[in-house]
Design an enzyme around this catalytic site. Structure first.
Site, short mmCIF file in Angstrom:
data_model
loop_
_atom_site.label_atom_id
_atom_site.label_comp_id
_atom_site.label_asym_id
_atom_site.label_seq_id
_atom_site.Cartn_x
_atom_site.Cartn_y
_atom_site.Cartn_z
N TYR A 1 -1.83 4.22 1.84
CA TYR A 1 -0.61 5.01 1.88
C TYR A 1 -0.85 6.39 1.25
O TYR A 1 -1.98 6.73 0.92
CB TYR A 1 0.54 4.22 1.24
CG TYR A 1 0.79 2.91 1.98
CD1 TYR A 1 1.08 2.92 3.35
CD2 TYR A 1 0.70 1.69 1.35
CE1 TYR A 1 1.27 1.75 4.06
CE2 TYR A 1 0.90 0.50 2.05
CZ TYR A 1 1.18 0.53 3.40
OH TYR A 1 1.37 -0.63 4.10
N GLY B 1 0.62 -12.83 -4.68
CA GLY B 1 1.34 -12.35 -3.51
C GLY B 1 1.67 -13.48 -2.57
O GLY B 1 2.69 -14.16 -2.70
N ARG B 2 0.78 -13.73 -1.62
CA ARG B 2 1.04 -14.75 -0.61
C ARG B 2 1.27 -16.13 -1.22
O ARG B 2 2.03 -16.94 -0.70
CB ARG B 2 -0.11 -14.79 0.39
CG ARG B 2 -0.19 -13.56 1.28
CD ARG B 2 -1.45 -13.57 2.14
NE ARG B 2 -1.50 -12.43 3.05
CZ ARG B 2 -1.95 -11.22 2.72
NH1 ARG B 2 -2.39 -10.99 1.49
NH2 ARG B 2 -1.98 -10.25 3.61
#
Length: 366
Positions: free
Chosen positions: A187, A335-336
């Site tokens: 990003y 996270g996951r």
């Protein structure tokens, strides 16, 4: 008294986080797209974050939240560019604090990876009906076939720095106690850092000093708005995984540069590096495996003297415990695994011999 490193409290500035099991930012792509509620947190976001707080996470970092409409990854991203968004987020932070979870937020600008569809709809650039023109340090698209982003002028760069500052100010008003600056995963800030995406020849391109200028300016602007007694995090991609690719036309951002950046940002008031990798170049060859990003967190911790959080295929309690016990990182960001199991912290506590940590309302499950 906790018997495990994973459930020891961790203090930064005046803030004490009750354990080292933290929730990483994970986009939900579930906000309204148009109208006065664009980018506003809704019932899905409340239920999602409330479940992980009830599940025992010590810190929750709310997903990448755009500092401007043009900074969204998708039209359905959360935003923090207006007061309506602030008011909706207060509901989330109030619940997290009521459960003893520290509320944090990741503020972000997607740069050339903006204006794309939700992942379950293919993640491709969206058309003019929902999308907008992405911006970047240089007019280099993320992948072949994507529309080229518009190269930012120096004046526009300064405007985005101001948007990060305003986002930090609104995050504080929304009740967050940690703000994380998103400098990773391809990003905008990462795009400036990496020579693979930054082809500029002015004061924002070329040397490490110039490529890291935007990151330093954003940190300075956010730190100026954020209270001295509350911490600022910085998420980094420690490597683009391009330096080993002999066929790649430009070398990417490296682990050595990450350590150097960590030293510089620590001196400017960043309190912890959230160390990930990749995301800038779709053709990068990444040697994934359990804990594959942990060595980068360890390098930053040891060589920059800055606290770190480790991420990346950390799935089992004893694996997480070993990372902390070995001094490879100071906290674990899941996270996951927390998407699969919101109560992972409770399961980890039982596995590691900790006292009961379930909410009273769930006492029947003990």
């Amino acid at each position: 008294m906790s018997v495990s490193a994973l459930f020891q409290p961790f203090s930064l500035r005046s803030l004490t986080i009750p354990n080292r099991v933290w929730m990483a930012p994970m986009c939900q792509y579930s906000a309204e797209v148009f109208g006065p509620n664009a980018g506003v947190a809704n019932d899905w976001h409340f239920a999602h974050y409330a479940a992980r707080s009830t599940g025992g996470a010590g810190l929750i970092l709310v997903e990448a939240t755009a500092v401007s409409p043009e900074g969204r990854i998708s039209p359905a991203d959360l935003g923090i560019w207006n007061d309506t968004q602030v008011e909706a987020l207060r509901r989330v932070t109030a619940f997290l604090r009521s459960r003893g979870t520290v509320p944090g937020i990741q503020i972000a600008h997607a740069g050339r990876k903006a204006s794309t569809d939700r992942p379950w709809r293919g993640g491709k650039p969206v058309g003019a009906d929902e999308g907008w023109q992405p911006v970047a340090p240089s007019p280099v698209p993320f992948t072949d076939g994507d529309p080229a982003p518009t190269e930012l002028t120096v004046e526009q760069i300064k405007e985005i720095v101001g948007q990060f500052a305003a986002a930090a100010r609104r995050a504080l008003a929304a009740g967050f106690e940690v703000v994380e600056i998103h400098g990773a995963h391809g990003y905008l800030i990462h795009e400036f850092l990496s020579p693979h995406s930054n082809r500029r020849t002015d004061e924002y391109g070329g040397s490490f000093e110039n490529r890291s200028r935007f990151a330093r300016e954003v940190v300075d602007a956010v730190r100026a708005e954020w209270p001295d007694d509350l911490p600022v995090f910085f998420r980094t991609s420690a490597t683009d995984w391009l330096t080993e690719n002999a066929d790649d036309e430009r070398e990417g951002w490296t682990a050595d540069e990450t350590v150097r950046l960590a030293r510089e940002l620590s001196a400017r008031g960043v309190d912890l590096f959230d160390v990930s990798t990749g995301g800038l170049a779709p053709g990068a060859r990444i040697p994934t495996g359990p804990g594959y990003q942990v060595p980068f967190a360890r390098r930053v911790k040891e060589e920059a003297g800055l606290p770190t959080a480790a991420v990346g295929l950390i799935t089992e309690p004893r694996q997480a415990e070993k990372i902390l016990a070995n001094g490879e990182a100071d906290a674990i960001l899941l996270g996951r695994e927390l998407l699969r199991d919101p109560h992972w912290p409770h399961r980890a506590a039982a596995d590691l011999g900790e006292d009961k940590r379930l909410p009273d309302q769930y006492g029947w499950a003990v």
